[in-house]
Enzyme design. Sequence first.
Site, PDB file in Angstrom:
ATOM      1  N   SER A 388       0.849  -1.198   0.000  1.00  0.00           N
ATOM      2  CA  SER A 388       0.000   0.000   0.000  1.00  0.00           C
ATOM      3  C   SER A 388       0.882   1.245   0.000  1.00  0.00           C
ATOM      4  O   SER A 388       2.108   1.164   0.169  1.00  0.00           O
ATOM      5  CB  SER A 388      -0.912   0.032   1.235  1.00  0.00           C
ATOM      6  OG  SER A 388      -0.135   0.165   2.424  1.00  0.00           O
ATOM      7  N   GLY A 391       5.056   2.381  -0.979  1.00  0.00           N
ATOM      8  CA  GLY A 391       5.649   1.137  -1.436  1.00  0.00           C
ATOM      9  C   GLY A 391       4.919   0.541  -2.613  1.00  0.00           C
ATOM     10  O   GLY A 391       5.535   0.081  -3.584  1.00  0.00           O
ATOM     11  N   SER A 516      12.226  11.031   6.560  1.00  0.00           N
ATOM     12  CA  SER A 516      11.154  12.018   6.694  1.00  0.00           C
ATOM     13  C   SER A 516      11.705  13.437   6.689  1.00  0.00           C
ATOM     14  O   SER A 516      12.826  13.690   7.156  1.00  0.00           O
ATOM     15  CB  SER A 516      10.396  11.770   8.000  1.00  0.00           C
ATOM     16  OG  SER A 516       9.554  12.869   8.311  1.00  0.00           O
ATOM     17  N   TYR A 529       8.801   9.116  16.059  1.00  0.00           N
ATOM     18  CA  TYR A 529       8.978   8.839  14.629  1.00  0.00           C
ATOM     19  C   TYR A 529      10.268   9.467  14.101  1.00  0.00           C
ATOM     20  O   TYR A 529      11.083   8.808  13.450  1.00  0.00           O
ATOM     21  CB  TYR A 529       7.763   9.381  13.872  1.00  0.00           C
ATOM     22  CG  TYR A 529       7.828   9.221  12.375  1.00  0.00           C
ATOM     23  CD1 TYR A 529       7.768   7.967  11.779  1.00  0.00           C
ATOM     24  CD2 TYR A 529       7.926  10.340  11.547  1.00  0.00           C
ATOM     25  CE1 TYR A 529       7.814   7.832  10.398  1.00  0.00           C
ATOM     26  CE2 TYR A 529       7.963  10.221  10.176  1.00  0.00           C
ATOM     27  CZ  TYR A 529       7.913   8.957   9.602  1.00  0.00           C
ATOM     28  OH  TYR A 529       7.960   8.837   8.237  1.00  0.00           O
TER      29      TYR A 529
END
Length: 662
Positions: A388, A391, A516, A529
């Site tokens: 999903s 990817g 990120s 994160y």
Amino acid sequence: MTYFVTGATGFIGNHLVHTLLKKRKGKIYALVRKESLEKFDKIRERWGKDGERVIPVVGDLSKPKLGVSAKDITELKGKIKHFFHLAALYDLKAGAEEQIEVNVNGTRHAVQFADAIEAGIFHHTSSIAAAGLYEGVFSEDMFDEAGKLNHPYFRTKHDSEAVVRKECKRPWRVYRPGIVVGSSKTGEIDKIDGPYYFFKLLQKMRKILPPWMPAIGIDGGRINIVPVDFVVEAMDHIAHINGHNGKCFHLTDPDAKRVGEVLAIFAEAAHAPKLALRINPAIFGFIPSMVRQALTSLTPVRRVRDAVMKDLGLPSDVMNFVSYPTRFDSRQTQKLLQGTGIAVPALETYAWKLWDYWERHLDPDLFIDRSLSGVSRGKNVLITGGSSGIGQATAMKLASAGANVIIVARDLEKLEATKKEIEASGGKCFVYSCDLSNLESIDGLAVKVLADHGHVDVLVNNAGRSIRRAIENSYDRFHDFERTMQLNYFGCLRLTLALLPSMSERKSGQIINISSIGVLTNSPRFSAYVASKAALDAFTRCAASEFSDRGIYFTTINMPLVRTPMIAPTEIYKSMPFIISPDEAADMVANAVIYKPVRVASGLGIFGQIIHAVAPRVAQIIMNTAYRMFPDSSAAQGKDSGPKELSADQLAFMQVMKGIYL
């Protein structure tokens, strides 16, 4: 009148034959290797109808008497009025043995052949390189005075001219052209040489900086540049004037410009930044040569220099000629050309033609297949989180380009659905179910993939977990940090370490880590994160340094906010504009596969990193404003309330900070 030309299929020879066909009558015999007859026929077609007057003579420059048959020698004996010898190796990058074979022995064989057929006048095309690195003005009647002939190109051009002067029994004339560039009328040239070596550098500068921005260039000695049309027209004219045998003619620019001026002219032609400030390398002459040699012999210095020179397409020793010390007196030639209209045009008038032809026909990038298909077709690409989001979109893009896509995720049903979609479009896809937060499962995955496919060319560490929760709401949620680190860092690390030995053994591979923008901007509420991604970034930088000499590339993509299932639980993201799509994110991955950069990041991400480095307090204020403006989600606060409409301030802030995690 009958002519014989060696090197007729070469750049200068081609133009000389064309000039002779236009201005002179009679046949032109051209030396052609047997295996080059087809190439010769194609070139002859370019000469038009008059090309029928050009007759190939099969031979070889490397053989005595040019390897021409006894029959052809007998047929040509006494018929050739002018013998033009142009065949030579004009390449600073060529080795010494090759240059001796072509330039020196080839000239000797041409002289033997000219004597055998009793040619009229032997016209030898030498070069200003025959003067070596002579300090001062080198005149047309100078030869033995040449100095510093250590470079094989200079040495062989000098020695080949010596062969003509000492061994040729026919009347001879020598022509020393300057650095020959393309036609001043069309810009046409057949290879990169001389000032063209710096064109890639100017092109890179143009891509980075605006043309109005002043830049620093180099100065140096005078570089003598002449267009090929001037060279052949001058040779043709002088060759047909009686009474000048045994002389040398400098086909050079009487007003040669310095290296810095030349580069500045080409920078303007390329619309690159103006080289307003020029530094002369001679200012570093105070450094003892032993010290300079010691520094350049250090392995790190040498490797950095070689990498930079290779990237710019520059020969390793080209900088040795920047401070070129020789000037050329061409008064004898200028006197013979007076009143003919044959003169060296100002470089400013045709530099743009040279640049345009290079960029359209000779730019090395034109010959590199930088399409995704050209880079990835047939390659094994493993993508985690491939069922999903980013990817899945990446897998579909790479599969459509011909890659053998290996997708990994926990949900086998979703993996099979993605595989079915890829195969329906004609792609190849292989699926493996694995819990990437379980280290033992990752080890088993690596063993199975390598057993099934032999190796992995590209690993895309995409699978990840994101948690948006303020630290003050996480005092009792240490497990958030643990599970985020487990998947985002340890999971990626475990798989990377499992595949690196195979890549190292093959000296080929690429690791692409999806990081990120939050690592660059230090986004609040994403401490778990961002910390996990920052750890991955740090490992990537260290690994890249260790494996840079083994053909393994590491790329970090500091991905901006992407509209994927991972961000779906955060209500404000549903109303947030400027969130990129998975397809756009997949384009970033595709570019990483093609160009193999060290880092891929948005301009805003890089700007955020700069602000944090230069003015960290300002950066903290900006991010704290975002922190207070956008509260935790209801779930993060442990509350159950519906979505709230965004205020004007929030919308404005989002627009300015587009792509940043808020």
